[in-house]
Design a protein around this motif. Structure first.
Motif, mmCIF file in Angstrom:
data_model
loop_
_atom_site.group_PDB
_atom_site.id
_atom_site.type_symbol
_atom_site.label_atom_id
_atom_site.label_comp_id
_atom_site.label_asym_id
_atom_site.label_seq_id
_atom_site.Cartn_x
_atom_site.Cartn_y
_atom_site.Cartn_z
ATOM 1 N N ARG A 4 0.833 -1.211 0.000
ATOM 2 C CA ARG A 4 0.000 0.000 0.000
ATOM 3 C C ARG A 4 0.861 1.252 0.000
ATOM 4 O O ARG A 4 0.540 2.235 -0.661
ATOM 5 C CB ARG A 4 -0.925 0.012 1.216
ATOM 6 C CG ARG A 4 -1.986 -1.044 1.145
ATOM 7 C CD ARG A 4 -2.878 -0.969 2.342
ATOM 8 N NE ARG A 4 -3.874 0.084 2.190
ATOM 9 C CZ ARG A 4 -4.653 0.494 3.178
ATOM 10 N NH1 ARG A 4 -4.539 -0.040 4.368
ATOM 11 N NH2 ARG A 4 -5.542 1.436 2.973
ATOM 12 N N GLU A 5 1.958 1.194 0.751
ATOM 13 C CA GLU A 5 2.860 2.354 0.790
ATOM 14 C C GLU A 5 3.447 2.596 -0.601
ATOM 15 O O GLU A 5 3.533 3.740 -1.062
ATOM 16 C CB GLU A 5 3.975 2.073 1.797
ATOM 17 C CG GLU A 5 4.950 3.216 1.949
ATOM 18 C CD GLU A 5 6.093 2.860 2.889
ATOM 19 O OE1 GLU A 5 5.829 2.214 3.913
ATOM 20 O OE2 GLU A 5 7.236 3.230 2.578
ATOM 21 N N ALA A 45 0.792 4.202 -2.691
ATOM 22 C CA ALA A 45 0.594 5.618 -2.361
ATOM 23 C C ALA A 45 1.735 6.457 -2.919
ATOM 24 O O ALA A 45 1.510 7.532 -3.503
ATOM 25 C CB ALA A 45 0.500 5.785 -0.855
ATOM 26 N N ARG A 62 3.641 5.773 -5.456
ATOM 27 C CA ARG A 62 3.551 5.862 -6.923
ATOM 28 C C ARG A 62 2.445 6.814 -7.335
ATOM 29 O O ARG A 62 2.555 7.527 -8.331
ATOM 30 C CB ARG A 62 3.327 4.470 -7.519
ATOM 31 C CG ARG A 62 4.624 3.657 -7.477
ATOM 32 C CD ARG A 62 4.498 2.382 -8.210
ATOM 33 N NE ARG A 62 4.235 2.591 -9.618
ATOM 34 C CZ ARG A 62 3.769 1.649 -10.426
ATOM 35 N NH1 ARG A 62 3.545 0.452 -9.959
ATOM 36 N NH2 ARG A 62 3.561 1.908 -11.694
ATOM 37 N N THR A 63 1.366 6.847 -6.559
ATOM 38 C CA THR A 63 0.269 7.754 -6.891
ATOM 39 C C THR A 63 0.707 9.212 -6.760
ATOM 40 O O THR A 63 0.336 10.048 -7.580
ATOM 41 C CB THR A 63 -0.937 7.490 -5.955
ATOM 42 O OG1 THR A 63 -1.282 6.123 -6.061
ATOM 43 C CG2 THR A 63 -2.122 8.339 -6.317
ATOM 44 N N PRO A 81 -0.610 1.663 -9.558
ATOM 45 C CA PRO A 81 -0.703 2.253 -8.218
ATOM 46 C C PRO A 81 -2.039 1.954 -7.546
ATOM 47 O O PRO A 81 -2.089 1.681 -6.351
ATOM 48 C CB PRO A 81 -0.566 3.752 -8.482
ATOM 49 C CG PRO A 81 0.066 3.881 -9.804
ATOM 50 C CD PRO A 81 -0.255 2.649 -10.574
ATOM 51 N N ILE A 82 -3.113 1.958 -8.321
ATOM 52 C CA ILE A 82 -4.442 1.734 -7.745
ATOM 53 C C ILE A 82 -4.568 0.295 -7.234
ATOM 54 O O ILE A 82 -5.070 0.051 -6.146
ATOM 55 C CB ILE A 82 -5.527 2.056 -8.798
ATOM 56 C CG1 ILE A 82 -5.625 3.568 -8.948
ATOM 57 C CG2 ILE A 82 -6.862 1.472 -8.445
ATOM 58 C CD1 ILE A 82 -5.953 4.297 -7.663
ATOM 59 N N LEU A 134 -2.787 -0.044 -4.045
ATOM 60 C CA LEU A 134 -3.467 0.592 -2.904
ATOM 61 C C LEU A 134 -4.566 -0.286 -2.325
ATOM 62 O O LEU A 134 -4.931 -0.150 -1.168
ATOM 63 C CB LEU A 134 -4.096 1.922 -3.341
ATOM 64 C CG LEU A 134 -3.154 3.117 -3.409
ATOM 65 C CD1 LEU A 134 -3.873 4.326 -3.975
ATOM 66 C CD2 LEU A 134 -2.616 3.454 -2.037
ATOM 67 N N ARG A 135 -5.113 -1.180 -3.182
ATOM 68 C CA ARG A 135 -6.180 -2.049 -2.690
ATOM 69 C C ARG A 135 -5.577 -3.223 -1.943
ATOM 70 O O ARG A 135 -5.280 -4.259 -2.520
ATOM 71 C CB ARG A 135 -7.032 -2.553 -3.866
ATOM 72 C CG ARG A 135 -7.860 -1.447 -4.460
ATOM 73 C CD ARG A 135 -8.682 -1.981 -5.614
ATOM 74 N NE ARG A 135 -9.190 -0.885 -6.403
ATOM 75 C CZ ARG A 135 -9.150 -0.808 -7.719
ATOM 76 N NH1 ARG A 135 -8.625 -1.791 -8.406
ATOM 77 N NH2 ARG A 135 -9.644 0.222 -8.356
#
Lengths: 259, 484
Positions: free
Chosen positions: B85-86, B89, B91-92, B180-181, B184-185
């Protein structure tokens, strides 16, 4: 989350300015063959620069997909996205990453701060990633604006949810982005913390001229926006502006959709 | 990215504890081996003794290096998964894949440099006693003296750092390709059991195994047959390690069957968890496969070579796989005196084989034990929130521990099944190349020791899941949920 009604005087007309975000015939299909699910059915909409737009709709209506496509996180199946004059469809993955770093800010429901870094280091992160040294005065001003100057050396785990979200907002604003995308930014917060975050987003629009696009389920939060877009089944079914942007009206429209 | 590397290392050093221990041990081992070789090289005029030492110590270094690399890759993969997740985030908000990869490789480099320097220091200190021990046990000829060795220290630091950096690079290969999405999930279900890169890697390993087996097949003698079996087994272990995700689901279904029958709730949950997280179970079963597979083939190889050595009319060469030998490779119609001499030489070789096997097994078993415990500890600790959810929805601690017990059975059984398959294939190959039919080979195998290896690995697997599980479950679930 429930927030108190925002002051009506802060609203500006959402028309007559150059678009910060232009969506044309935006379509997105997930999966292939029989498992294909169309999340967006040809969305056409322009979001003016320096405006606050809320995107609402029931679960599965395509709100998050719209946000992801608009921010260059997902590629649309067809149609185009133009962000601050830059058409996104022709950009490579690396170019999209650099665009996000320099011209877009993100605020997530779960904050997504780097747990190993202090608040100040988290806020300065996008600049550091771009190889730029953060201006200490600018950083101080930003932390002061979000009320975290005295907590600049704390780690995210030492902060409350509201404080973490304010740190995330400061991080989103540190590069002076043209557009800030916020995905349920108050979804994990209590009423008072949610109100603080929404006020900061509103201030970013009014004082800095930033364009804010926020996905939310909460009519009270959406009432802080200049314009509310209502999605259902991947289609733009309603658009509220001016005096219609009130928690009561929004709630009534959403109720009509069966939400 | 330096500040990010420093910040992460300061707060998450515990994630790298397993890597650090393996790096310190690898560096100590490589430095000791290279220092011993260096000291032998200094007194060896003709190179015979040097070659003999190089043959054994090279094998020890190679096997241990391979094990260390696999363990570091495994640990780094879990570290990267844990920060999924990090990574999403970062990459986003604009970090490129290259920047994130450099960050993680930088962390591995910093850890490995510190560990390698400490380990090489230890290795230099251990080289003197090791040299004395090797000479006393007849593995090396008398002559070399202990002393410091710059090549030894340099080799220790460079090899181990190289291993860690390559391992970190390999571990970050897949996760950086996820959008990235998707990253994140957190709760997103694994969609593909076998990523393309992993499948291609497995096919390459199987191809190399076939090529190595074919190459050794063109040479005659039991010595070459055993060497070929070792090469085949090492490459098959690598191939099986890559193919593990495919094996997890069917083996988990089988191994959790008793759990589903005996304790329906925890057994069913364990089966569902193992089937839904094939890559996690594969990462946990990997060290079991490596430990069991390598130990078993070394034991079998040594046992077969000892038995074939004691039949001088059948075997004409001493296998150098597990110990060096300088014995002449001749057996032409021996006189009684020559037969006695051959017997004496065979006895000496057996002793040296036993010493060589101990040298090989010690680092291997230690590395594997650390690898198994570290991997399972990391994998179990990251499921704190899942355990908290189960506790909050009414599971008792006992039910969760039973669930973890059945899951660890699936992990151990997956690793042991893969190891059994690899060793069986390798031994079947060996039987086809030795002048021994397979029924004659079976009694030669050290069944008791093999059972000990399997039980040891299974026990380590169980402890590795249950100890962190007990520790996590001691915390109140609401505290765990808040901490996440």
């Amino acid at each position: 989350m429930k927030t108190t009604q925002p002051p009506r005087t802060v609203h500006r007309p959402a028309t007559g300015r150059s678009p910060a975000l232009d969506l044309r015939s935006l379509q997105k299909t997930h999966g292939k063959g029989r498992q294909a699910v169309t999340a967006l059915h040809g969305i056409d909409h322009a979001i003016p620069s320096g405006s606050f737009t809320a995107v609402m709709g029931p679960s599965g209506s395509g709100k998050s997909t719209l946000l992801h496509c608009a921010a260059g996180l997902e590629r649309p199946t067809s149609g185009s996205v133009t962000l601050a004059g830059q058409e996104l469809s022709g950009l490579s993955e690396r170019q999209l990453t650099l665009l996000r770093r320099d011209r877009i800010g993100f605020v997530f429901q779960d904050f997504h701060l780097v747990p190993a870094l202090s608040v100040a280091a988290n806020v300065a992160l996008p600049l550091r990633l771009a190889g730029r040294r953060p201006d200490p005065h600018r950083l101080e001003e930003l932390l002061s604006n979000v009320g975290l100057l005295d907590k600049r050396n704390r780690r995210p785990a030492e902060l409350s949810g509201g404080q973490q979200q304010r740190a995330a907002l400061a991080r989103a604003l540190v590069t002076h982005p043209e557009v800030v995308f916020a995905d349920e930014p108050t979804g994990a917060l209590d009423r008072a913390s949610g109100r603080d975050v929404l006020k900061l987003l509103r201030d970013a629009v009014d004082d800095l001229g930033t364009t804010v696009v926020m996905v939310t389920h909460d009519p009270q939060a959406a009432a802080w926006a200049d314009e509310v877009l209502v999605l259902a089944d991947g289609r733009l079914v309603d658009r509220l502006t001016g005096p219609d942007v009130s928690a009561e009206t929004i709630a009534a429209r959403m109720a009509a959709l069966g939400v | 990215m330096f500040f990010l590397v420093l910040g992460t290392l300061r707060t998450r050093l515990w994630q790298y504890a397993g890597v650090l221990v393996v790096v310190v041990m690898s560096a100590a081992l490589v430095t000791t081996l290279t220092t011993v070789l260096d000291r032998v090289h200094r007194v060896s005029a003709e190179g015979g003794a040097e070659n003999a030492a190089g043959s054994l110590l090279g094998l020890v270094g190679g096997t241990s290096g391979l094990t260390a690399w696999l363990l570091v890759v495994n640990t780094m993969s879990l570290v990267v998964q844990q920060r999924r997740r990090e990574i999403g985030a970062l990459r986003t908000i604009g970090a490129t894949s290259r920047q994130l990869r450099l960050e993680i490789v930088g962390e591995a480099l910093a850890i490995s440099l510190a560990g390698a320097a400490a380990g090489s220091g230890l290795g230099l200190a251990a080289a003197g006693p090791a040299l004395t021990w090797l000479i006393r046990n007849g593995v090396l000829e008398p002559g070399p003296t202990s002393g410091l060795s710059l090549p030894g220290f340099t080799a220790g630091v460079l090899c181990t750092t190289g291993i860690a950096v390559l391992a970190a690079w390999a571990a970050t290969n897949g996760p950086m390709r996820i959008s990235p999405i998707a990253a994140l999930r957190e709760s997103e279900v694994e969609r593909r059991t076998m990523p393309t890169g992993r499948a291609v890697g497995a096919l390459v390993m199987l191809g190399l195994a076939w090529a190595a087996w074919d190459w050794y097949g063109r040479r005659s003698g039991p010595h070459e047959a055993i060497n070929g079996t070792m090469a085949l087994c090492l490459l098959l272990i690598l191939g099986a390690w890559l193919l593990l995700p495919l094996l997890v689901r069917p083996i988990a279904a089988l191994s959790t069957l008793p759990g589903r029958l005996l304790s329906r709730y925890s057994g069913t949950l364990a089966a569902a968890n193992s089937a839904a997280a094939t890559r996690r179970v594969a990462a946990m079963a990997g060290p079991v496969l490596i430990a069991a597979g390598l130990s078993a083939i070394l034991l079998c190889g040594n046992s077969v070579s000892r038995q074939t050595d004691s039949r001088p009319t059948v075997v004409s060469a001493s296998p150098q796989t597990t110990a060096p030998t300088t014995a002449p490779e001749k057996a032409n119609k021996p006189t009684p005196a020559e037969t006695r001499q051959q017997q004496a030489q065979a006895d000496t070789r057996q002793e040296r084989n036993a010493v060589g096997l101990r040298i090989l097994m010690l680092p291997l078993i230690t590395f594997s034990a650390i690898g198994i415990l570290n991997t399972l500890l990391l994998a179990t600790r990251r499921r704190r929130q899942e355990f908290a959810t189960l506790r909050l929805t009414g599971s008792t601690r006992g039910q969760l521990l039973r669930m973890l017990g059945w899951e660890s059975a699936a992990v151990a059984l997956t690793g042991l099944s893969a190891a059994t398959a690899v060793v069986t294939i390798s031994l079947a190959g060996l039987a086809s190349r030795l002048p021994l039919p397979p029924p004659d080979l079976l009694p030669l195998l050290p069944w008791g020791q093999l059972a000990q290896v399997a039980l040891g690995c299974a026990a380590l697997g169980l402890l590795g899941v249950l100890i962190p599980g007990v520790l996590v479950l001691r915390v109140h679930p609401s505290q765990v949920a808040r901490a996440e």
